[in-house]
Design a protein around this motif. Structure first.
Motif, PDB file in Angstrom:
ATOM      1  N   ILE A   7       0.892  -1.125  -0.063  1.00  0.00           N
ATOM      2  CA  ILE A   7      -0.095   0.082   0.030  1.00  0.00           C
ATOM      3  C   ILE A   7       0.834   1.393  -0.019  1.00  0.00           C
ATOM      4  CG2 ILE A   7      -1.794   1.117   1.183  1.00  0.00           C
ATOM      5  CD1 ILE A   7      -2.743  -1.403   2.407  1.00  0.00           C
ATOM      6  N   ASP A   8       0.809   2.020  -1.019  1.00  0.00           N
ATOM      7  CA  ASP A   8       1.365   3.396  -1.108  1.00  0.00           C
ATOM      8  C   ASP A   8       0.617   4.385  -0.146  1.00  0.00           C
ATOM      9  OD1 ASP A   8       2.301   5.862  -1.728  1.00  0.00           O
ATOM     10  OD2 ASP A   8       1.805   5.628  -3.847  1.00  0.00           O
ATOM     11  N   ASN A  11      -0.494   8.181  -0.608  1.00  0.00           N
ATOM     12  CA  ASN A  11      -1.381   8.131  -1.727  1.00  0.00           C
ATOM     13  C   ASN A  11      -2.751   7.847  -1.177  1.00  0.00           C
ATOM     14  OD1 ASN A  11      -2.767   6.633  -3.965  1.00  0.00           O
ATOM     15  ND2 ASN A  11      -1.291   8.107  -4.868  1.00  0.00           N
ATOM     16  N   LEU A  12      -2.670   6.942  -0.403  1.00  0.00           N
ATOM     17  CA  LEU A  12      -4.315   6.267   0.124  1.00  0.00           C
ATOM     18  C   LEU A  12      -4.530   7.398   1.172  1.00  0.00           C
ATOM     19  CD1 LEU A  12      -6.276   4.056   0.310  1.00  0.00           C
ATOM     20  CD2 LEU A  12      -5.015   3.134   2.240  1.00  0.00           C
ATOM     21  N   ASP A 105       8.261   5.562  -3.502  1.00  0.00           N
ATOM     22  CA  ASP A 105       7.915   4.937  -4.728  1.00  0.00           C
ATOM     23  C   ASP A 105       8.948   3.741  -4.990  1.00  0.00           C
ATOM     24  OD1 ASP A 105       5.989   6.722  -4.926  1.00  0.00           O
ATOM     25  OD2 ASP A 105       6.542   7.726  -6.603  1.00  0.00           O
ATOM     26  N   ILE A 108       8.511   0.744  -2.973  1.00  0.00           N
ATOM     27  CA  ILE A 108       7.311  -0.040  -3.287  1.00  0.00           C
ATOM     28  C   ILE A 108       7.616  -0.750  -4.753  1.00  0.00           C
ATOM     29  CG2 ILE A 108       4.829   0.063  -4.277  1.00  0.00           C
ATOM     30  CD1 ILE A 108       4.603   2.614  -2.508  1.00  0.00           C
ATOM     31  N   SER A 126      -2.203   2.003  -5.327  1.00  0.00           N
ATOM     32  CA  SER A 126      -1.988   3.310  -5.583  1.00  0.00           C
ATOM     33  C   SER A 126      -2.281   3.702  -6.711  1.00  0.00           C
ATOM     34  CB  SER A 126      -0.215   3.467  -5.599  1.00  0.00           C
ATOM     35  OG  SER A 126      -0.167   4.947  -5.850  1.00  0.00           O
ATOM     36  N   THR A 127      -2.623   5.243  -6.876  1.00  0.00           N
ATOM     37  CA  THR A 127      -3.370   5.999  -7.994  1.00  0.00           C
ATOM     38  C   THR A 127      -2.149   6.410  -8.931  1.00  0.00           C
ATOM     39  OG1 THR A 127      -3.652   7.770  -6.970  1.00  0.00           O
ATOM     40  CG2 THR A 127      -5.507   6.241  -6.929  1.00  0.00           C
ATOM     41  N   ASP A 128      -0.788   6.326  -8.628  1.00  0.00           N
ATOM     42  CA  ASP A 128       0.114   6.768  -9.186  1.00  0.00           C
ATOM     43  C   ASP A 128       0.405   6.105 -10.399  1.00  0.00           C
ATOM     44  OD1 ASP A 128       2.649   7.729 -10.108  1.00  0.00           O
ATOM     45  OD2 ASP A 128       3.476   7.936  -8.067  1.00  0.00           O
ATOM     46  N   GLN A 141      -1.855  -3.410 -10.186  1.00  0.00           N
ATOM     47  CA  GLN A 141      -1.853  -2.038  -9.591  1.00  0.00           C
ATOM     48  C   GLN A 141      -3.240  -1.785  -9.352  1.00  0.00           C
ATOM     49  OE1 GLN A 141       0.116   1.346 -11.413  1.00  0.00           O
ATOM     50  NE2 GLN A 141      -0.885   2.840  -9.854  1.00  0.00           N
ATOM     51  N   ASP A 143      -6.538   0.446  -7.868  1.00  0.00           N
ATOM     52  CA  ASP A 143      -7.048   1.817  -7.536  1.00  0.00           C
ATOM     53  C   ASP A 143      -7.973   1.629  -6.652  1.00  0.00           C
ATOM     54  OD1 ASP A 143      -8.170   4.352  -7.401  1.00  0.00           O
ATOM     55  OD2 ASP A 143      -8.131   4.491  -9.608  1.00  0.00           O
TER      56      ASP A 143
END
Length: 257
Positions: A7-8, A11-12, A105, A108, A126-128, A141, A143
């Motif tokens: 989990i980023d 970002n979350l 990043d 991860i 992540s949404t990155d 990945q 979202d």
């Protein structure tokens, strides 16, 4: 087979925090982040889970290019002060934290690549879109906010390039969100057209004599900036992590009475 849910963290958390009316209401933040993590565990059924946090050190990207991520809004003070409590709350839920020295990043990316090289599966929450460069079978990945896996085909159609050309695309067009410069005067449309014709930066810079003089001159002058931009966008996947995977094994839910 191991399935690692990675989990980023910010970002979350920052997106969940932004939706809370009272920015000092850490109780609501704990509840919402905890609920999000519980849902992630339920949906993906991983064997291992970790949440990765950015650190305070100056990143190598910032050292190499001082304008990297320039102008980003700083973390709100109540959230920054409340992160240790949130991390303790997650630890009580058996969701362990991994702390990057600078940017999460690269940590991860390293975790994901090491997992699949050990014949496991990695799901990055992540949404990155930068994580889409990790073009390896076994890395997915998710979202959380749209409740779906990243649609690579849709991303390719939006940018006009193939997944494997993403770094070349950023090298040419830059990335405004991260303040990665690209080549001055080369926008996303031009970058996509050039990569459609020449397939890669290497082929493109070996073929400048096939372009009209003005564009060829622009690319020649921007070659060093393109190389820098490529490097800034590229995720590191070989960091020494010094973690023990067993510390992040998912704990079985307690039996209901």
């Amino acid at each position: 087979m191991n399935k690692f849910l990675i989990i980023d963290g910010l970002n979350l958390v920052r997106r969940i925090y932004a939706a809370i009316a009272d920015d000092t209401d850490l109780t609501s933040l704990h509840e919402r982040v905890g609920a999000a993590c519980t849902k992630l565990l339920r949906i993906h059924q991983p064997t291992h889970v970790a949440i990765v946090w950015d650190g305070d050190a100056l990143s190598w990207r910032k050292l190499r290019y001082p304008d990297y991520k320039k102008g980003r809004k700083p973390m709100p003070t109540p959230l920054a002060n409340g992160l240790p409590q949130l991390q303790a709350h997650l630890a009580a839920m058996h969701i362990g934290s991994i702390y990057a020295s600078a940017e999460a990043d690269d940590v991860i990316a390293t975790l994901a690549v090491k997992t699949v090289k050990a014949q496991g599966e990695a799901i990055i929450v992540s949404t990155d879109k930068g994580f889409s460069q990790l073009n390896l079978p076994g890395i997915l990945q998710w979202d959380h906010f749209n409740q779906q896996f990243l649609d690579i085909t849709a991303l390719e159609q939006k940018l006009g390039v193939k997944r494997q050309q993403l770094l070349d695309f950023i090298a040419l067009a830059g990335d405004s969100g991260n303040k990665i410069p690209g080549i001055p005067g080369i926008g996303p449309k031009s970058a996509a057209e050039l990569l459609h014709t020449f397939s890669s930066l290497t082929v493109l810079f070996a073929s400048l004599d096939r372009l009209e003089p003005k564009q060829a001159h622009k690319l020649a002058d921007g070659r060093d900036m393109a190389r820098l931009s490529y490097k800034l966008a590229q995720l590191q996947t070989d960091l020494p992590l010094n973690i023990n995977l067993k510390d992040f094994r998912v704990q079985p839910a307690p039996a209901r009475p």
